[in-house]
Design a protein around this motif. Structure first.
Motif, PDB file in Angstrom:
ATOM      1  N   LEU A 171       0.822  -1.212   0.000  1.00  8.43           N
ATOM      2  CA  LEU A 171       0.000   0.000   0.000  1.00  8.43           C
ATOM      3  C   LEU A 171       0.857   1.263   0.000  1.00  8.43           C
ATOM      4  O   LEU A 171       0.499   2.269  -0.609  1.00  8.43           O
ATOM      5  N   GLU A 172       2.004   1.201   0.645  1.00  4.97           N
ATOM      6  CA  GLU A 172       2.943   2.339   0.601  1.00  4.97           C
ATOM      7  C   GLU A 172       3.453   2.542  -0.816  1.00  4.97           C
ATOM      8  O   GLU A 172       3.525   3.678  -1.313  1.00  4.97           O
ATOM      9  N   ARG A 176      -0.959   4.512  -1.010  1.00  6.36           N
ATOM     10  CA  ARG A 176      -2.233   4.391  -0.311  1.00  6.36           C
ATOM     11  C   ARG A 176      -2.065   4.209   1.196  1.00  6.36           C
ATOM     12  O   ARG A 176      -2.964   3.682   1.876  1.00  6.36           O
ATOM     13  N   SER A 177      -0.953   4.657   1.726  1.00  2.00           N
ATOM     14  CA  SER A 177      -0.723   4.541   3.168  1.00  2.00           C
ATOM     15  C   SER A 177      -1.796   5.265   3.960  1.00  2.00           C
ATOM     16  O   SER A 177      -2.261   4.781   5.003  1.00  2.00           O
ATOM     17  N   GLU A 178      -2.191   6.440   3.474  1.00  2.00           N
ATOM     18  CA  GLU A 178      -3.198   7.222   4.187  1.00  2.00           C
ATOM     19  C   GLU A 178      -4.560   6.523   4.153  1.00  2.00           C
ATOM     20  O   GLU A 178      -5.342   6.632   5.098  1.00  2.00           O
ATOM     21  N   LYS A 185      -8.204   3.682  11.871  1.00  2.00           N
ATOM     22  CA  LYS A 185      -8.825   4.497  12.916  1.00  2.00           C
ATOM     23  C   LYS A 185     -10.336   4.326  12.906  1.00  2.00           C
ATOM     24  O   LYS A 185     -10.971   4.189  13.948  1.00  2.00           O
ATOM     25  N   ASP A 186     -10.917   4.314  11.700  1.00  2.00           N
ATOM     26  CA  ASP A 186     -12.362   4.167  11.578  1.00  2.00           C
ATOM     27  C   ASP A 186     -12.817   2.806  12.068  1.00  2.00           C
ATOM     28  O   ASP A 186     -13.865   2.666  12.695  1.00  2.00           O
ATOM     29  N   TRP A 362     -10.073  10.101   2.555  1.00  2.00           N
ATOM     30  CA  TRP A 362      -9.496   9.685   1.277  1.00  2.00           C
ATOM     31  C   TRP A 362     -10.581   9.325   0.268  1.00  2.00           C
ATOM     32  O   TRP A 362     -10.434   9.573  -0.934  1.00  2.00           O
ATOM     33  N   GLN A 363     -11.684   8.754   0.758  1.00  2.00           N
ATOM     34  CA  GLN A 363     -12.785   8.424  -0.146  1.00  2.00           C
ATOM     35  C   GLN A 363     -13.468   9.697  -0.640  1.00  2.00           C
ATOM     36  O   GLN A 363     -13.745   9.844  -1.838  1.00  2.00           O
ATOM     37  N   LEU A 364     -13.724  10.607   0.288  1.00  2.00           N
ATOM     38  CA  LEU A 364     -14.395  11.854  -0.071  1.00  2.00           C
ATOM     39  C   LEU A 364     -13.558  12.698  -1.024  1.00  2.00           C
ATOM     40  O   LEU A 364     -14.091  13.328  -1.939  1.00  2.00           O
TER      41      LEU A 364
END
Length: 380
Positions: A171-172, A176-178, A185-186, A362-364
């Motif tokens: 992912l890094e 896409r790390s973020e 967290k979610d 990130w989705q928004l």
């Protein structure tokens, strides 16, 4: 399957020692084995844990005080795979409430655009480890457990940390790390809670919608009988009588009154003696029930409000395109229900959109500007 070294924890002194080891570890990979396929009263039968100094299998059926152990585990970075069921059951049996981040390897694989996200597929792809599923449906309440069962259980967590490391690295590399950081967290903030299945409409099993009220009165009583017997002998209801048989029996009983319950091919083999007598009482009660007390026929509910179909089609098209460009499933960006709600409420600003869609930043960031542009083009 690879040989896994593990310690079996089944005494108070061993669980107290494991609690200290968990406290000293930077993470805890966790999985559970339940008995939902074998019992009416669902519970956690085993808890598998892998930490920095090894893998452990905790016998949660033992009469042990787990309170301190659970409090310590709650504070750790958790590594799970498709962990919704695990978290619900840990909440039910132990009041488990994660206080730290949760890395779900199945979720991380989806964020990386991997299609086959089962644990066995991921272990094979990233670590070259084979993890057969032959013990998946074991009855985990039985004691003693076989070495094959225990090895299978231990493997569920033994490789989660190296798998998580591989997925994090991937992912890094993809930038896409973020994505995964926000999702972790979610995940911790919105962990699924166990809910007792006590809905008054629970008796409306799959297939009930085609039945008339005269048939539904029998179905409701047959369902109540099934629940009573399942609880009495501690078996899942589907092992007492299948829902499809309940539906067919209800149809037959509502006929001309000549149908023989005792000779019915829809009765389970074990429906004899006391069990048959209890069912007969339920059927007789349904037969005498006044028509005004029969259950209502199923009526398909209207949607809460009309939604703009043209708008929804264009929003779905954009989401599909944005997902394809990133090689991920469209539902990872916005699911169908979310798109439908947007097309119904038509938010006009980004702040309004964010209130409608409870998504990560990130989705928004991917969808919000285009969503608003599309919505405004349909609002003229």
């Amino acid at each position: 399957m690879n040989t896994i070294s593990y310690k079996y924890i089944d005494t108070q002194s061993l669980i107290d020692r494991l609690e200290k080891d968990i406290a000293a570890s930077s993470f805890a990979a966790v999985d559970i084995e339940g008995n939902s396929m074998h019992a009416y009263y669902e519970r956690v039968c085993l808890m598998q844990i892998s930490i920095e100094n090894g893998s452990f299998i905790v016998d949660t059926l033992k009469d042990i005080d787990f309170s301190r152990f659970i409090k310590t585990l709650e504070k750790k970075l958790l590594i799970l795979h498709g962990g919704d069921y695990d978290l619900r059951m840990l909440d039910k049996d132990f009041g488990f409430k994660p206080k730290h981040k949760i890395f779900d390897t199945q979720q991380a694989a989806s964020l990386a655009g991997i299609e086959k996200t089962s644990l066995s597929n991921l272990l094979q792809e990233f670590l070259g480890v084979e993890h057969p599923k032959d013990q998946q449906l074991s009855d985990w309440t039985k004691r003693p457990l076989s070495e094959k069962q225990l090895s299978y259980a231990a493997a569920d967590t033994a490789f989660l940390k190296p798998l998580a490391d591989k997925l994090t690295e991937l992912l890094e590399d993809m930038g896409r790390s973020e994505w995964v950081s926000q999702s972790m967290k979610d995940r911790a903030k919105n962990t699924p809670k166990y809910k007792e299945k006590n809905s008054p409409e629970k008796w409306r099993v799959k297939g009930y919608s085609v039945l008339e009220p005269t048939e539904l009165r029998y179905l409701k009583e047959i369902w109540s009988w099934r629940e009573e017997i399942a609880a009495k002998i501690d078996l899942p209801p589907f092992k007492v009588m299948r829902s499809s048989s309940m539906i067919e029996l209800s149809k037959k009983l509502s006929g001309d009154g000549k149908y023989s319950l005792s000779k019915s091919k829809f009765l389970p083999r074990a429906c004899k003696g006391e069990f048959y007598g209890l069912l007969k009482k339920r059927i007789d009660y349904a037969k005498r029930l006044p028509q005004e007390n029969w259950p209502d026929k199923y009526v398909k509910k209207d949607k809460p409000a009309a939604y703009d179909k043209a708008l929804m089609k264009e929003l779905r098209g954009f989401v599909a395109q944005a997902a394809e460009e990133r090689s991920i499933d469209p539902s990872i960006l916005v699911n169908k229900a979310g798109i439908e709600e947007v097309s119904r409420r038509k938010p006009q600003t980004v702040s309004e959109l964010r209130k409608v869609l409870q998504l990560n930043d990130w989705q928004l960031e991917i969808i919000e500007d285009r969503f608003i542009s599309i919505i405004l083009s349909h609002s003229g």
